[in-house]
Write an enzyme that holds these catalytic residues in place. Structure first.
Site, PDB file in Angstrom:
ATOM      1  N   ILE A   7     -12.621  -2.827  16.318  1.00 42.18           N
ATOM      2  CA  ILE A   7     -12.883  -3.196  14.922  1.00 42.18           C
ATOM      3  C   ILE A   7     -11.808  -4.127  14.364  1.00 42.18           C
ATOM      4  O   ILE A   7     -11.975  -4.720  13.300  1.00 42.18           O
ATOM      5  CB  ILE A   7     -13.040  -1.926  14.064  1.00 42.18           C
ATOM      6  CG1 ILE A   7     -14.131  -1.030  14.637  1.00 42.18           C
ATOM      7  CG2 ILE A   7     -13.364  -2.248  12.614  1.00 42.18           C
ATOM      8  CD1 ILE A   7     -15.495  -1.695  14.803  1.00 42.18           C
ATOM      9  N   TRP A  61     -10.307  -3.145  -4.072  1.00 46.75           N
ATOM     10  CA  TRP A  61      -8.979  -2.568  -3.884  1.00 46.75           C
ATOM     11  C   TRP A  61      -7.904  -3.339  -4.637  1.00 46.75           C
ATOM     12  O   TRP A  61      -6.720  -3.270  -4.318  1.00 46.75           O
ATOM     13  CB  TRP A  61      -8.674  -2.449  -2.371  1.00 46.75           C
ATOM     14  CG  TRP A  61      -9.624  -1.489  -1.706  1.00 46.75           C
ATOM     15  CD1 TRP A  61     -10.483  -0.627  -2.324  1.00 46.75           C
ATOM     16  CD2 TRP A  61      -9.830  -1.297  -0.300  1.00 46.75           C
ATOM     17  NE1 TRP A  61     -11.212   0.083  -1.396  1.00 46.75           N
ATOM     18  CE2 TRP A  61     -10.828  -0.310  -0.145  1.00 46.75           C
ATOM     19  CE3 TRP A  61      -9.265  -1.869   0.856  1.00 46.75           C
ATOM     20  CZ2 TRP A  61     -11.281   0.122   1.105  1.00 46.75           C
ATOM     21  CZ3 TRP A  61      -9.711  -1.434   2.103  1.00 46.75           C
ATOM     22  CH2 TRP A  61     -10.703  -0.438   2.219  1.00 46.75           C
ATOM     23  N   ARG A  87       7.364   7.567  -7.264  1.00 50.85           N
ATOM     24  CA  ARG A  87       6.706   8.418  -6.271  1.00 50.85           C
ATOM     25  C   ARG A  87       7.545   9.658  -5.904  1.00 50.85           C
ATOM     26  O   ARG A  87       7.572  10.095  -4.755  1.00 50.85           O
ATOM     27  CB  ARG A  87       6.367   7.614  -5.006  1.00 50.85           C
ATOM     28  CG  ARG A  87       5.257   6.597  -5.240  1.00 50.85           C
ATOM     29  CD  ARG A  87       4.882   5.884  -3.966  1.00 50.85           C
ATOM     30  NE  ARG A  87       6.019   5.126  -3.450  1.00 50.85           N
ATOM     31  CZ  ARG A  87       6.146   4.689  -2.203  1.00 50.85           C
ATOM     32  NH1 ARG A  87       5.202   4.934  -1.337  1.00 50.85           N
ATOM     33  NH2 ARG A  87       7.195   3.999  -1.821  1.00 50.85           N
ATOM     34  N   HIS A  93     -10.844   8.853  13.603  1.00 55.13           N
ATOM     35  CA  HIS A  93     -10.194   9.723  12.622  1.00 55.13           C
ATOM     36  C   HIS A  93      -9.612  10.954  13.296  1.00 55.13           C
ATOM     37  O   HIS A  93      -8.924  11.738  12.668  1.00 55.13           O
ATOM     38  CB  HIS A  93     -11.186  10.112  11.532  1.00 55.13           C
ATOM     39  CG  HIS A  93     -11.772   8.924  10.839  1.00 55.13           C
ATOM     40  ND1 HIS A  93     -12.955   8.356  11.242  1.00 55.13           N
ATOM     41  CD2 HIS A  93     -11.306   8.169   9.820  1.00 55.13           C
ATOM     42  CE1 HIS A  93     -13.205   7.300  10.476  1.00 55.13           C
ATOM     43  NE2 HIS A  93     -12.218   7.167   9.614  1.00 55.13           N
ATOM     44  N   LYS A 113       5.479  12.457  -4.318  1.00 56.72           N
ATOM     45  CA  LYS A 113       5.133  12.162  -2.922  1.00 56.72           C
ATOM     46  C   LYS A 113       6.293  12.559  -2.008  1.00 56.72           C
ATOM     47  O   LYS A 113       6.123  13.264  -1.022  1.00 56.72           O
ATOM     48  CB  LYS A 113       4.837  10.670  -2.772  1.00 56.72           C
ATOM     49  CG  LYS A 113       4.653  10.216  -1.338  1.00 56.72           C
ATOM     50  CD  LYS A 113       4.792   8.703  -1.221  1.00 56.72           C
ATOM     51  CE  LYS A 113       4.747   8.257   0.223  1.00 56.72           C
ATOM     52  NZ  LYS A 113       3.441   8.446   0.853  1.00 56.72           N
ATOM     53  N   ASP A 122     -14.827  -7.959   7.098  1.00 55.05           N
ATOM     54  CA  ASP A 122     -14.951  -6.523   6.832  1.00 55.05           C
ATOM     55  C   ASP A 122     -15.358  -6.265   5.386  1.00 55.05           C
ATOM     56  O   ASP A 122     -14.767  -6.836   4.469  1.00 55.05           O
ATOM     57  CB  ASP A 122     -13.602  -5.828   7.064  1.00 55.05           C
ATOM     58  CG  ASP A 122     -13.188  -5.844   8.527  1.00 55.05           C
ATOM     59  OD1 ASP A 122     -14.072  -5.732   9.390  1.00 55.05           O
ATOM     60  OD2 ASP A 122     -11.967  -5.956   8.797  1.00 55.05           O
TER      61      ASP A 122
HETATM   62  N1  GLN Z   1     -10.420  -4.800  10.599  1.00 47.56           N
HETATM   63  C1  GLN Z   1      -9.890  -3.656   9.944  1.00 47.56           C
HETATM   64  C2  GLN Z   1      -9.128  -2.801  10.931  1.00 47.56           C
HETATM   65  O1  GLN Z   1      -9.499  -2.726  12.045  1.00 47.56           O
HETATM   66  C3  GLN Z   1     -10.972  -2.811   9.314  1.00 47.56           C
HETATM   67  C4  GLN Z   1     -10.402  -1.628   8.586  1.00 47.56           C
HETATM   68  C5  GLN Z   1     -11.408  -0.860   7.792  1.00 47.56           C
HETATM   69  O2  GLN Z   1     -12.569  -0.900   8.069  1.00 47.56           O
HETATM   70  N2  GLN Z   1     -10.974  -0.110   6.810  1.00 47.56           N
HETATM   71  O3  GLN Z   1      -8.147  -2.171  10.600  1.00 47.56           O
HETATM   72 ZN    ZN Z   2     -13.633   0.922   9.056  1.00 49.64          ZN
END
Ligand code: GLN
Ligand code: ZN
Length: 741
Positions: free
Chosen positions: A420, A550, A17, A680, A20, A588
């Site tokens: 989340i 992933w 890297r 974001h 980077k 998720d």
């Molecule tokens: N549960 C994960 C978090 O809160 C969901 C992340 C995602 O949606 N990429 O980080």
């Molecule tokens: Zn998300």
């Protein structure tokens, strides 16, 4: 001179890297432009040296950030807001990539169905293309200076325009084709003067479904470029799938060679009469996965194509950008390692194939093409379980019954508030993880630090007044890697970095054999969190499709089978979470749409197995257990049916930036949590703004089914923003809730 053997592209971030690090040091002012250029030059020289055994070596595969942004700059289409900053050319480039001084960055979007992301060109009716830079020429000269004649690689004009977005409603960037093709004409002229023999032009957009007008744009572009007198020879590629009709169009043009991806599309039809006087560059070594090629099969395939083109040469199936550099750098289980090939090993395979195709197999071939490789790890129990699955393993009680049982058990208010999953990953958390990895602290100490963090996060959520809590995921470096480290059948790498975007790299785990779960993976963290509060704490898992998306996946069995094995491990985890008293479980699936095949005809089969895997993971949950899922986007479009088929009790999605537009006309049958806080952005949403969003949402979804939550996890944010933002979110929900009564 023929192309012989080649690759369509190569990694560029550096085996360790290096790029980077240099780029990030440049951004933070620690090194100057000359030092950055020096690192870049060394990396390019190293790449060309590594490719020296190939008959045709690409150049211009290097990039400081992204090849689409390179193209934008090359043809003078960097938006005015970045040029107005009055910066050097390099800094203008980085400003477009990252944003600067109030000029918002270009949008970042997924590159086809890969994990790479590109910067979306912004084009309008006034965009005028011209040859504004000389990157491909400079890199060609640089290589030639090292004694290496190369084949400059350009992103194709049609794909470039199809990937762009319009700055003006109703305008289609493809309308700019003629002007852009003129700029390519100028560039090809310049390359000709330099003595360039071959140029590669990539048109991967044609591996997806395209309209007749778009196919016609391709025809026109290559009629012009192919018909140019005195130009370099042209190799046009279209990888990541089957070129379909576009193949015939290119074959009818005057370009000399066409490159196809025979790994993604082994049955692609490449035997059209017009190929008889052209070169077919057959992508036979997988550019996107890490397995050794079956050289015998690849050679047989190449040989079978010999009659259909004037010449057949061997290449990688796509650019090698999506695989790590070098297997030699890794210490791995020998049985796994023996089956692997990274970029450097793939080049060797291609060289061998090229030689065998031209002069017949020799001693080196016999040695390297051997097929007695170790078998993948086999787990008869999991195989038997997959075999014996019945439809009922994928279905739960009807939603109304579940909703009633869950309401009875959870007693949640309308407009229930939650997050989340992750809370900010603080420096302390990261330091603890690094320390345990280096054995500076014991596993026990590490566990204690994580529990302290969980306790803090629970306290904070209680204080803020959220209804459904999370443990905060401090123990997870990455939502897939964490599970890969706890499941059998996966391995991690030390240097297996792959560029995701700009200086951001990921290290996908490798699924090398049957998957099983030796012991519970998340139960201790979740139950500890639940022991601290009377409110429900969500168990937090990553779904089977995202785990596959992933990772590097097995190519010796269908993805659906691997997904089912992962799903069974998650199903067992859910059973254990339930037994430990966890009442809500979130699985998720942010990558569900990411893996959607490029061609419409392949999508139904994909959605069938991917939705099936999610349901297999979750359908063992009791009627009274509430299953949540989370998706990181709001453009449901083509997958809305599939998302509903997941049959989750609650689905949280991104919606803050689109101002709830997503909910218009959306008749979602179960619980839904459209994000009201755009994580974001570092901005703290004002309470009134959140009230406005929730008010908008309650028009479309009844309060008992509407959840109030952020757009995504909070791990990349800081507490300075997160805490006030969540307080505003809860206050706003309370206000609207009071109005509902
Ligand atoms: N549960 C994960 C978090 O809160 C969901 C992340 C995602 O949606 N990429 O980080
Ligand atoms: Zn998300």
């Amino acid at each position: 001179m023929t192309i012989g053997s080649t690759v369509f592209g190569y990694p560029r971030i550096g085996p360790k890297r290096e790029l980077k690090r240099a780029v990030e040091q440049y951004w933070s002012g620690k090194i100057d432009e000359a030092a950055l250029e020096q690192t870049a030059r060394e990396l390019r020289a190293r790449t060309w040296a590594e490719l020296s055994e190939l008959d045709s070596i690409p150049s211009n595969t290097f990039s400081f950030y992204d090849q689409v942004l390179d193209t934008t700059q090359l043809f003078g289409a960097v938006p005015q807001r970045f040029r107005d900053l009055g910066l050097s050319e390099l800094d203008t480039y980085f400003a477009a990539a990252r944003g600067r001084d109030g000029a918002a960055a270009l949008e970042l979007t997924k590159w086809f169905d890969t994990n790479y992301h590109y910067l979306v060109p912004e084009l309008g009716p006034d965009t005028e293309f011209r040859l504004a830079g000389d990157k491909p020429i400079a890199e060609y000269r640089e290589a030639l200076g090292l004694g290496v004649p190369t084949r400059p690689v350009l992103l194709g004009p049609v794909t470039y325009l199809l990937l762009a977005k319009s700055t003006v409603p109703g305008f289609e960037p493809i309308a700019l084709l003629d002007g852009l093709v003129e700029a390519y004409v100028e560039l090809l002229g310049r390359l000709r003067v330099e003595g360039v023999e071959w140029v590669q032009i990539d048109e991967p957009a044609f591996a997806a479904d395209r309209s007749p007008a778009e196919l016609d744009a391709l025809r026109r572009a290559y009629r012009t470029l192919g018909g140019l007198p005195g130009r370099p020879k042209l190799l046009v590629t279209g990888y990541y799938g089957d070129l379909g009709e576009a193949f015939g169009i290119l074959a009818e043009s005057q370009v000399e060679a066409i490159g196809v991806d025979l790994v993604s599309a082994p049955d692609a039809s490449v035997t059209v009469p017009a190929m008889r006087d052209k070169i077919l560059v057959a992508g036979l070594v997988d550019g996107r996965n890490v397995w050794r090629a079956d050289l015998h099969a690849a050679l047989a395939k190449a040989a079978s194509l010999l009659g259909s083109a004037r010449e057949v040469v061997v290449s990688s199936s796509s650019t090698l950008l999506h695989v790590p550099y070098d297997l030699e750098a890794e210490t791995l289980d020998p049985d796994v390692r023996a089956r692997l090939a990274f970029a450097r090993q793939k080049v060797r395979e291609i060289v061998l194939l090229g030689q065998a195709l031209r002069t017949g197999a020799d001693g080196a071939w016999a040695d390297e093409a051997r097929r007695d490789l170790p078998q993948p790890r086999r787990d008869d129990d999991v195989r038997a379980r997959v075999e014996s699955l019945k439809p009922e393993h994928r279905s739960r009680a009807p939603y109304p019954e579940r909703a009633a049982a869950q309401q009875e058990r959870l007693g949640l208010p309308p407009l229930a508030t939650t997050t989340i999953g992750s809370f900010p990953q603080t420096g302390d958390i990261r330091r603890a993880r690094a320390a345990v990895r280096r054995a500076e602290i014991t596993e026990d100490e590490y566990g204690q630090r994580m529990r302290d963090e969980i306790a803090r996060v629970i306290d904070l959520q209680e204080d803020i007044g959220l209804d459904v809590l999370v443990h905060g995921e401090p123990e997870r470096n990455d939502m897939v890697q964490y599970f890969a480290e706890h499941l059998e059948g996966f391995t991690g790498t030390e240097f297996g970095w792959v560029q995701s975007y700009g200086s951001r790299c990921v290290r996908p785990p490798i699924i090398h054999g049957d998957v099983s779960r030796p012991e519970p993976m998340t139960v201790a963290w979740s139950t500890y969190a639940q022991s601290l509060t009377a409110k429900p704490v969500k168990g937090m898992l990553t779904g089977p499709v995202t785990i596959l998306a992933w990772s590097f996946v097995r190519d010796d069995q269908p993805l659906a089978d691997t997904a089912a094995q992962v799903a069974l491990a998650l199903r067992d985890e859910i059973r254990d979470l339930e037994a430990a008293g966890i009442r809500i479980i979130q699985v998720d699936e942010p990558a569900l749409r990411e893996l959607l095949p490029l061609r419409h005809k392949d999508q139904a089969a994909y959605l069938e197995w991917s939705v099936g895997a999610f349901r297999l993971a979750t359908a063992g949950a009791a009627t009274g257990t509430q299953v949540h899922t989370h998706l990181c986007y709001s453009e449901f479009g083509e997958v809305i049916g599939a998302i509903s088929d997941l049959d989750a009790d609650v689905t949280t999605i991104e919606a803050a930036r689109s101002k709830m537009e997503i909910l218009e006309g959306l008749d979602f049958p179960r619980g839904i949590g459209p994000g009201v806080y755009d994580i974001h952005s570092p901005l703290v949403p004002a309470e009134d703004d959140v009230v406005a969003l929730i008010t908008e949402a309650v028009r479309a979804v009844p309060g008992e089914r509407l959840w109030i939550n952020p757009d995504c996890g909070l791990k990349t944010r800081g507490y300075a923003e997160v805490e006030p933002a969540l307080r505003n979110l809860v206050a706003a929900a309370n206000r609207v809730r009071a109005d509902l009564r």
